[in-house]
Design an enzyme around this catalytic site. Sequence first.
Site, PDB file in Angstrom:
ATOM      1  CD1 TRP A 121      -2.238  -2.223   1.642  1.00 60.77           C
ATOM      2  CD2 TRP A 121      -3.111  -1.159  -0.275  1.00 60.77           C
ATOM      3  NE1 TRP A 121      -3.195  -3.151   1.048  1.00 60.77           N
ATOM      4  CE2 TRP A 121      -3.644  -2.467   0.017  1.00 60.77           C
ATOM      5  CE3 TRP A 121      -3.270  -0.222  -1.149  1.00 60.77           C
ATOM      6  CZ2 TRP A 121      -4.648  -2.648  -0.930  1.00 60.77           C
ATOM      7  CZ3 TRP A 121      -4.303  -0.495  -1.974  1.00 60.77           C
ATOM      8  CH2 TRP A 121      -4.890  -1.815  -2.035  1.00 60.77           C
ATOM      9  CG  ASP A 190      -3.528   4.101   3.972  1.00 60.74           C
ATOM     10  OD1 ASP A 190      -4.382   3.849   4.856  1.00 60.74           O
ATOM     11  OD2 ASP A 190      -3.094   3.611   2.805  1.00 60.74           O
ATOM     12  CE  LYS A 214      -8.514  -2.082   4.618  1.00 57.30           C
ATOM     13  NZ  LYS A 214      -8.716  -3.403   3.850  1.00 57.30           N
TER      14      LYS A 214
HETATM   15  N1  PMP Z   1      -4.328   1.249   2.395  1.00 64.47           N
HETATM   16  C1  PMP Z   1      -4.644   0.160   2.789  1.00 64.47           C
HETATM   17  C2  PMP Z   1      -3.447   0.469   4.108  1.00 64.47           C
HETATM   18  C3  PMP Z   1      -5.479  -0.727   2.782  1.00 64.47           C
HETATM   19  O1  PMP Z   1      -5.345  -1.917   3.290  1.00 64.47           O
HETATM   20  C4  PMP Z   1      -6.257  -0.622   1.655  1.00 64.47           C
HETATM   21  C5  PMP Z   1      -7.356  -1.650   1.250  1.00 64.47           C
HETATM   22  N2  PMP Z   1      -7.178  -2.802   1.500  1.00 64.47           N
HETATM   23  C6  PMP Z   1      -5.882   0.626   0.829  1.00 64.47           C
HETATM   24  C7  PMP Z   1      -5.150   1.391   1.026  1.00 64.47           C
HETATM   25  C8  PMP Z   1      -6.946   0.646  -0.413  1.00 64.47           C
HETATM   26  O2  PMP Z   1      -8.217   0.938   0.002  1.00 64.47           O
HETATM   27  P1  PMP Z   1      -9.458   1.260  -1.068  1.00 64.47           P
HETATM   28  O3  PMP Z   1      -9.908   0.073  -1.547  1.00 64.47           O
HETATM   29  O4  PMP Z   1     -10.284   1.981   0.112  1.00 64.47           O
HETATM   30  O5  PMP Z   1      -9.148   2.363  -1.977  1.00 64.47           O
END
Ligand code: PMP
Length: 380
Positions: A121, A190, A214
């Site tokens: 991420w 994030d 989550k």
């Molecule tokens: N950042 C992290 C730490 C995540 O776990 C996730 C999704 N698993 C995201 C970003 C992306 O999130 P989204 O699908 O809501 O764009």
Amino acid sequence: PRTMGPVPSPSGPKGTLGDAMPVFNFSPGPAALPAEVMAQARDEFVDWHGSGMSVMEISHRGKAFMRVAAEAEADLRDLLGVPANYKVLFMQGGASAQFAIVPLNLSGSDSTVDYIDTGHWSRRAILEARRYCTVNIAADAGGNYTTVPPQSALRLEHRAAYVHYTPNETIGGVEFGYVPDTGRVPLVADMSSNILSRPLDVSKFGLIYAGAQKNIAPAGLVVVIVREDLLGWARPATPAVFDYKRVAADGSMLNTPPTFAWYMAGLVFKWLKKQGGLAAMGERNRRKAETLYAAIDASDLYRNPVARDARSTMNVTFTLRDPNLDAAFLEQAEAAGLKNLKGHRAVGGMRASLYNSMPLAGVEALVEFMHEFQRKHPRG
Ligand code: PMP
């Protein structure tokens, strides 16, 4: 009250199939929500507070929903101790949209920004930021993403517009045990997969964002907590709905917000307060993770590749000694009511996500199953 004809009665409390087998959902996201919250949402679903309407069927600008929205924000502020000089925003587009919204709002096109790279991420955030400004990789975890760089390894640009990091890497199961000190440069985090998992000192951050699916609510909502001095710097071409200042000025109602997810977030915040707040959740989450890591470490069948001081409390990854056993493990776990344990395809193996809604009993059931599976597959 609204009449809808007969509503089929649920087969039992959430977490049970028929009479007998409890189900524990280890999904990384969208993830399980607290059983009590789901039951309340079910009870209010069609006829919200005797209005004859669902909360998702009313105007976001009406008094009734405005109260829901304000209460959710107040409860979140309470839980996290958000200082008065921070705005709380309820946005859309997921955490992935924030990967672009952050540089659009906090950096000029000739800016340098610092990113700490600890996994999947982080990488995704970096790739997006590179479209808008010069990205300095302040530290990376050396390729296999099983560690977190110590403060002393951070090569920070003192003129950076901000420093971005991912406190918990959902896929690798790697979590920071400390908050980086970035001096006067705003720290951006994030927190999609570890917000509300334990107490947090918000004042250390310039901006925090978290996709809801989550630890907060169903998908469709992203919560942003931003210090007021960071508002008002968006580039001119920034879409209005992605300009933090405009969103803040309109109470996150510049356009129609995801009202149902916002309502659900509010129920989850109230549930968290009832549990004793984030100190209690932190204690519970620590115990859950310790229980699972201890079982992994004590066996020669299971292995967690993450450095001990970087192990995630929310997403516990583990592999089997022989990957040929993965399919059998997952199939039998599924049959035992232990759902969604498959690891991300980038890492393989298993991943148990232990967000706030997962009770200790779920972890104990998983550990019991792992022991059982190991007895059936002794070494040799
Ligand atoms: N950042 C992290 C730490 C995540 O776990 C996730 C999704 N698993 C995201 C970003 C992306 O999130 P989204 O699908 O809501 O764009």
